[in-house]
Design an enzyme around this catalytic site. Structure first.
Site, short mmCIF file in Angstrom:
data_model
loop_
_atom_site.label_atom_id
_atom_site.label_comp_id
_atom_site.label_asym_id
_atom_site.label_seq_id
_atom_site.Cartn_x
_atom_site.Cartn_y
_atom_site.Cartn_z
N GLU A 227 0.89 -1.18 0.00
CA GLU A 227 0.00 0.00 0.00
C GLU A 227 0.92 1.21 0.00
O GLU A 227 1.46 1.58 1.05
CB GLU A 227 -0.88 0.00 1.26
CG GLU A 227 -1.76 -1.22 1.43
CD GLU A 227 -2.94 -1.24 0.48
OE1 GLU A 227 -3.25 -0.18 -0.11
OE2 GLU A 227 -3.53 -2.31 0.31
N CYS A 261 -2.00 9.39 2.36
CA CYS A 261 -1.63 8.79 1.06
C CYS A 261 -2.65 9.16 -0.01
O CYS A 261 -2.31 9.27 -1.17
CB CYS A 261 -1.51 7.29 1.19
SG CYS A 261 -2.95 6.54 1.96
P1 NAD Z 1 8.54 4.62 4.65
O1 NAD Z 1 8.47 3.78 3.44
O2 NAD Z 1 9.72 5.48 4.85
O3 NAD Z 1 8.43 3.70 5.98
C1 NAD Z 1 7.35 2.85 6.20
C2 NAD Z 1 7.77 1.73 7.14
O4 NAD Z 1 8.73 0.90 6.50
C3 NAD Z 1 8.42 2.19 8.44
O5 NAD Z 1 7.95 1.39 9.48
C4 NAD Z 1 9.90 1.93 8.18
O6 NAD Z 1 10.65 1.72 9.37
C5 NAD Z 1 9.84 0.68 7.36
N1 NAD Z 1 11.01 0.42 6.52
C6 NAD Z 1 11.85 1.33 5.95
N2 NAD Z 1 12.79 0.68 5.23
C7 NAD Z 1 12.53 -0.65 5.33
C8 NAD Z 1 13.14 -1.82 4.80
N3 NAD Z 1 14.19 -1.76 3.99
N4 NAD Z 1 12.62 -3.02 5.11
C9 NAD Z 1 11.53 -3.11 5.91
N5 NAD Z 1 10.91 -2.04 6.46
C10 NAD Z 1 11.40 -0.81 6.16
O7 NAD Z 1 7.20 5.48 4.66
P2 NAD Z 1 6.77 6.60 5.69
O8 NAD Z 1 7.58 7.83 5.44
O9 NAD Z 1 6.72 6.04 7.06
O10 NAD Z 1 5.26 6.87 5.25
C11 NAD Z 1 4.88 7.75 4.25
C12 NAD Z 1 4.52 6.98 2.98
O11 NAD Z 1 3.51 6.01 3.26
C13 NAD Z 1 3.91 7.90 1.93
O12 NAD Z 1 4.46 7.58 0.67
C14 NAD Z 1 2.42 7.54 1.97
O13 NAD Z 1 1.74 7.80 0.77
C15 NAD Z 1 2.49 6.08 2.28
N6 NAD Z 1 1.22 5.60 2.82
C16 NAD Z 1 0.44 4.79 2.05
C17 NAD Z 1 -0.79 4.36 2.52
C18 NAD Z 1 -1.67 3.47 1.68
O14 NAD Z 1 -2.55 2.83 2.25
N7 NAD Z 1 -1.48 3.39 0.37
C19 NAD Z 1 -1.22 4.73 3.79
C20 NAD Z 1 -0.42 5.54 4.56
C21 NAD Z 1 0.81 5.98 4.06
#
Ligand code: NAD
Length: 509
Positions: A227, A261
């Site tokens: 997502e 998002c």
């Molecule tokens: P991010 O991708 O930086 O981090 C998300 C999660 O992934 C965190 O818990 C982080 O610690 C973890 N993570 C980071 N690198 C990883 C790796 N290599 N392996 C495993 N886990 C890892 O995103 P963010 O900055 O926390 O959130 C913002 C983003 O989330 C925006 O792009 C937003 O659009 C998206 N988002 C999408 C939805 C949806 O349902 N489509 C909902 C909410 C947020």
């Protein structure tokens, strides 16, 4: 040097109470095995207890989330509480039907047999979440995974861990609590969790991380659901009027300080009303209250959560202004403050970062369009495809545009609302990811299907078993001809050739 807000939560280092990740996985696996015999009603009883706890303690959840991520009180109440409780209610009402064993019709070629489909859990699923809706995202995923029969490893974002909050709430449901292990940490921890080979990964976050997770999961052939981010368009036709679409655009773009998002990140307005629309948009934006520490619930927009996201806002706005955009409301944010007032830009062109890349902040770029075809073309000209909204009084146009948009959800004469119904699956097209949260598909996403064919016992030999002979081959040919060739006596021919094949099959030698 950039200064982050004093409220900003310190990054969490890996915290699993002195246990190794392997131990945590083993505990989750043991809980999964222990609870395998629970009925769905018993699992739903746990969900009911969680729902009650959320409702009883909603004010403290709101306070906690506000303190950690800075959103306004009403934003927190609507999205974190109503959004979560609605989904739990939906599970209570609908999960039985969605997860029930299914009887599947058996074709005439398999006469006498029965077909069944079972929806089974993966075992231990890994749920990795972002920071923007720290309570809602955790609870919706955990509840769906548990109802489907799984145990869960949940890793919140290091930027909004809300440490202890999820555990405290789910403690009201002791079995569920035992089946959910929360691991705090950053991306490295997330990656180490994947190395423990969960049955499935449910990831919500950015496209960049989604790509990494998919690559790592591919090495172990772990199924993933992603997502990811969005760049949602809102299309306003002239016949929609001004009041409702203007109010919708402001809420859609600025709720949660734009850190949603499915925020409106591109506003397309029909040429004939563009100028009047922008004037009204600016007038209404001026009435929004932007502040921190919303003690009573009368603040519209809270602060941004993290400095790096505010810096992206600065970068996008500066890029747009350098390329000729006009700042009609707001200002370039100060790089020491997380309280970012809404920004509205016009004269935007498709080459600007603010039109192409996810901004994830309170910025609304506006573009004009001439006709329906151009509106759809501009809306679809994006790598993302999460959601969209269309405002028009013309129902058939609304339907045409809805079908033409390359996105996973459309709100007609509303904004961000296809995700408001927990019965509608939420998830994107294109680089916004794949897989669904909520709705029947979202629940089934935490299961894998087992196909079962049941036949009679006895001495009977199947026609397709050995030995193969030229006589049997010939009868199969006739059977195929009877089955797939139109003829007025088709059924009789199928019965006749089928019986002859069947009789033949009774003589193995
Ligand atoms: P991010 O991708 O930086 O981090 C998300 C999660 O992934 C965190 O818990 C982080 O610690 C973890 N993570 C980071 N690198 C990883 C790796 N290599 N392996 C495993 N886990 C890892 O995103 P963010 O900055 O926390 O959130 C913002 C983003 O989330 C925006 O792009 C937003 O659009 C998206 N988002 C999408 C939805 C949806 O349902 N489509 C909902 C909410 C947020």
């Amino acid at each position: 040097m950039l200064f982050d807000h004093p409220y900003q939560v310190k990054k969490w280092t890996k915290s699993i109470g002195g246990r190794s990740l392997k131990q945590v996985f083993n505990e989750a696996q043991a809980a999964y095995v222990q609870q395998r015999g629970l009925t769905l009603d018993e699992r739903l009883g746990q969900i009911r207890a969680v729902k009650k706890a959320i409702l009883a303690r909603r004010e403290s959840i709101v306070e906690r989330v506000m303190a950690e991520v800075g959103k306004s009180r009403t934003d927190a109440l609507i999205a974190e509480i109503i959004g979560a409780v609605d989904w739990l209610e939906w599970l209570e009402r609908r999960a039985r039907k969605v997860l029930a064993d299914e009887k599947v019709p058996t074709p005439i070629t398999l006469l006498g047999k029965k077909s069944r489909l079972y929806h089974e859990p993966f075992g231990v699923v890994l749920i990795i979440c972002p920071w923007n809706y720290p309570f809602h995202n955790a609870i919706t995923g955990i509840a769906a995974a548990y109802v489907a029969g799984n145990a869960v490893i949940y890793k919140p974002s290091e930027h909004a861990p809300c440490q202890g909050l999820v555990e405290d709430i789910i403690a009201a449901a002791p079995l569920l609590h035992a089946a959910v292990k929360v691991v705090y940490g950053d991306g490295k921890t997330g990656s180490e969790l994947i190395e423990q080979r969960p049955g499935k990964i449910f990831f919500t976050g950015s496209c960049a991380t989604g790509e990494k997770i998919m690559q790592q999961a591919a090495r172990h052939l772990i199924p993933v659901e992603l997502e990811l981010g969005g760049k949602d368009p809102m299309i306003v036709f002239a016949d929609a009027g001004l009041k409702r679409p203007v109010a919708g655009a402001l809420w859609g773009a600025f709720t949660n300080a734009g850190q949603s998002c499915s925020a409106v990140e591109r506003l397309l307005v029909e040429d004939s009303v563009h100028d009047a629309f922008v004037a009204k948009l600016v007038e209404e934006a001026g009435k929004l209250k932007v502040a921190e520490g919303d003690s009573k619930g009368d603040v519209d927009i809270g602060r941004m959560t993290v400095g790096f996201q505010r810096d992206k806002v600065v970068e996008h706005v500066k890029d747009a202004l350098a390329k000729g955009a006009k700042l009609v409301f707001g200002q370039i944010p100060a790089t020491f403050d997380l309280l970012v007032k809404p920004i509205i830009l016009t004269n935007v062109t498709p080459d600007m970062l603010v039109w192409r890349d996810e901004t994830f902040g309170p910025v609304l770029p506006v573009m004009r369009f001439g006709d329906e075809g151009e509106a759809v073309k501009l809306a679809n000209d994006s790598d993302y495809g999460l959601c969209a909204s269309v405002f028009t009084a013309d129902k058939s146009r609304a339907d045409r545009v809805t079908r033409a948009l390359e996105v996973g959800g459309v709100s007609v004469n509303n904004v961000n609302m296809s995700e408001g119904n927990p019965g509608l699956p939420f998830g994107g097209y294109k680089r916004s990811g794949f897989g669904k949260l909520r709705g029947p598909e979202g629940l089934l996403g935490f299961t894998r299907s087992k196909s079962v064919l049941i036949d009679v016992t006895g001495d009977k030999i199947e026609a397709n078993w050995y030995p193969y002979t030229s006589g049997k081959y010939e009868r199969f040919q006739r059977f195929i001809h009877a089955l797939y060739t139109s003829h007025w006596a088709r059924l009789v021919r199928i019965a006749w050739t089928g019986l002859r094949l069947e009789a033949f099959s009774q003589k193995p030698r």
